[in-house]
Scaffold this motif. Sequence first.
Motif, PDB file in Angstrom:
ATOM      1  N   LEU A  93       0.232  -1.269  -0.254  1.00  9.83           N
ATOM      2  CA  LEU A  93      -0.308   0.062  -0.047  1.00  9.83           C
ATOM      3  C   LEU A  93       0.679   1.504   0.042  1.00  9.83           C
ATOM      4  O   LEU A  93       2.116   1.533   0.540  1.00  9.83           O
ATOM      5  CB  LEU A  93      -0.698   0.003   1.048  1.00  9.83           C
ATOM      6  N   ILE A  94       1.297   2.442  -1.223  1.00 11.72           N
ATOM      7  CA  ILE A  94       1.369   2.840  -1.371  1.00 11.72           C
ATOM      8  C   ILE A  94       0.506   4.061  -1.406  1.00 11.72           C
ATOM      9  O   ILE A  94       0.081   4.729  -1.295  1.00 11.72           O
ATOM     10  CB  ILE A  94       2.040   3.499  -2.754  1.00 11.72           C
ATOM     11  N   ASP A  95       1.209   5.101  -0.148  1.00  6.57           N
ATOM     12  CA  ASP A  95       0.352   6.719  -0.028  1.00  6.57           C
ATOM     13  C   ASP A  95      -0.399   7.565  -1.270  1.00  6.57           C
ATOM     14  O   ASP A  95       0.999   7.203  -2.191  1.00  6.57           O
ATOM     15  CB  ASP A  95       1.069   7.931   0.772  1.00  6.57           C
ATOM     16  N   GLU A  96      -1.200   8.010  -1.761  1.00  7.64           N
ATOM     17  CA  GLU A  96      -1.381   8.348  -2.654  1.00  7.64           C
ATOM     18  C   GLU A  96      -1.256   9.917  -3.095  1.00  7.64           C
ATOM     19  O   GLU A  96      -0.341  10.158  -4.405  1.00  7.64           O
ATOM     20  CB  GLU A  96      -2.837   9.058  -2.958  1.00  7.64           C
ATOM     21  N   ALA A  97       0.027  10.342  -2.244  1.00  3.54           N
ATOM     22  CA  ALA A  97       0.645  11.579  -2.509  1.00  3.54           C
ATOM     23  C   ALA A  97       2.243  11.615  -2.238  1.00  3.54           C
ATOM     24  O   ALA A  97       2.752  12.067  -3.430  1.00  3.54           O
ATOM     25  CB  ALA A  97       0.811  12.106  -1.053  1.00  3.54           C
ATOM     26  N   LEU A  98       2.062   9.922  -2.228  1.00  4.99           N
ATOM     27  CA  LEU A  98       3.633   8.995  -3.114  1.00  4.99           C
ATOM     28  C   LEU A  98       3.487   9.010  -4.440  1.00  4.99           C
ATOM     29  O   LEU A  98       4.234   8.680  -5.018  1.00  4.99           O
ATOM     30  CB  LEU A  98       4.219   8.120  -2.107  1.00  4.99           C
ATOM     31  N   LYS A  99       2.396   8.482  -4.693  1.00  2.56           N
ATOM     32  CA  LYS A  99       2.704   7.719  -6.261  1.00  2.56           C
ATOM     33  C   LYS A  99       2.696   8.216  -7.377  1.00  2.56           C
ATOM     34  O   LYS A  99       3.335   7.154  -8.247  1.00  2.56           O
ATOM     35  CB  LYS A  99       0.973   7.258  -6.334  1.00  2.56           C
ATOM     36  N   GLU A 100       2.941   9.314  -7.333  1.00  2.00           N
ATOM     37  CA  GLU A 100       3.656   9.884  -8.754  1.00  2.00           C
ATOM     38  C   GLU A 100       4.516  10.590  -8.647  1.00  2.00           C
ATOM     39  O   GLU A 100       5.701  11.196  -9.693  1.00  2.00           O
ATOM     40  CB  GLU A 100       2.291  11.446  -8.721  1.00  2.00           C
ATOM     41  N   ASP A 101       5.618  10.317  -7.713  1.00  2.00           N
ATOM     42  CA  ASP A 101       6.680  10.561  -7.106  1.00  2.00           C
ATOM     43  C   ASP A 101       7.849   9.007  -7.055  1.00  2.00           C
ATOM     44  O   ASP A 101       9.009  10.071  -6.697  1.00  2.00           O
ATOM     45  CB  ASP A 101       6.859  12.317  -6.428  1.00  2.00           C
ATOM     46  N   LEU A 102       7.256   7.972  -7.642  1.00  2.00           N
ATOM     47  CA  LEU A 102       8.669   7.445  -6.696  1.00  2.00           C
ATOM     48  C   LEU A 102       9.201   7.109  -7.600  1.00  2.00           C
ATOM     49  O   LEU A 102      11.046   6.725  -6.543  1.00  2.00           O
ATOM     50  CB  LEU A 102       7.740   5.877  -7.190  1.00  2.00           C
ATOM     51  N   GLU A 103       9.890   7.656  -8.668  1.00  2.00           N
ATOM     52  CA  GLU A 103      11.134   7.718  -9.669  1.00  2.00           C
ATOM     53  C   GLU A 103      11.737   9.130  -8.883  1.00  2.00           C
ATOM     54  O   GLU A 103      12.950   8.731  -9.337  1.00  2.00           O
ATOM     55  CB  GLU A 103      10.955   7.747 -10.457  1.00  2.00           C
ATOM     56  N   TYR A 104      11.281   9.548  -7.960  1.00  2.00           N
ATOM     57  CA  TYR A 104      11.677  10.881  -7.839  1.00  2.00           C
ATOM     58  C   TYR A 104      12.711  11.651  -6.653  1.00  2.00           C
ATOM     59  O   TYR A 104      12.622  11.587  -5.754  1.00  2.00           O
ATOM     60  CB  TYR A 104      11.112  12.100  -8.039  1.00  2.00           C
TER      61      TYR A 104
END
Length: 218
Positions: A93-104
Amino acid sequence: MSSNELSLRYDLLNSQMNPHFINNAIQSICNAMTKGNVNQSINWLNRLSHLYRLVQKSTKSKLIDLQDEIEISKLYIELQRDLFDKGFSYSILIDEALKEDLEYTKVPPLIFQPLIENAILHGLKDMKRNGKGTLKISIKLEKEMLYVCITDNGNGITKTKKELNESSGISLENINERLKIINGTTSEKKLLDVRTLRCDAGIISGTQSCLRVPLIQI
């Protein structure tokens, strides 16, 4: 300790993250092949090869993408799940606030893996034959920190801290020390916590290992 000394200390700790679990996986695959399970063994070897390449790449760096750390974790979990007699279920489970920034988002390489390994090989070991084991990983954003918890529904911590260190092949102190260095040695927060879970009736319901990793985004 100077910044140069801390950097050298961190590099030394990083170099100790020897992926011995790959050797263990190879032995398990060889055992499966001797039992005639050739096609499945080839599938495992292909995934193991991919895992090995990611691990080799990651351990050459001080920090890696959170996306790569999660991919390494998934590959390792799925390989171990298939090597269990009846498998186990898992979720990440990954925080929604992180999902777009995983590679950064950057984390120390293989910071999750030893705790996942302990959860599977020690926490779930008595569930190999009933398929009722569950493993949950949650990655949340908490006050400029990544709060990562690995939870299993096994029999709790049955080994001493020293035994866990020796059996995992990667010291839990290693993880804690690396976290302290990237947090700053003055940090008083508890960065690694491993505890037995109990239900309301006091019955053991599993083990939870939690990490606090500073939020580093590039």
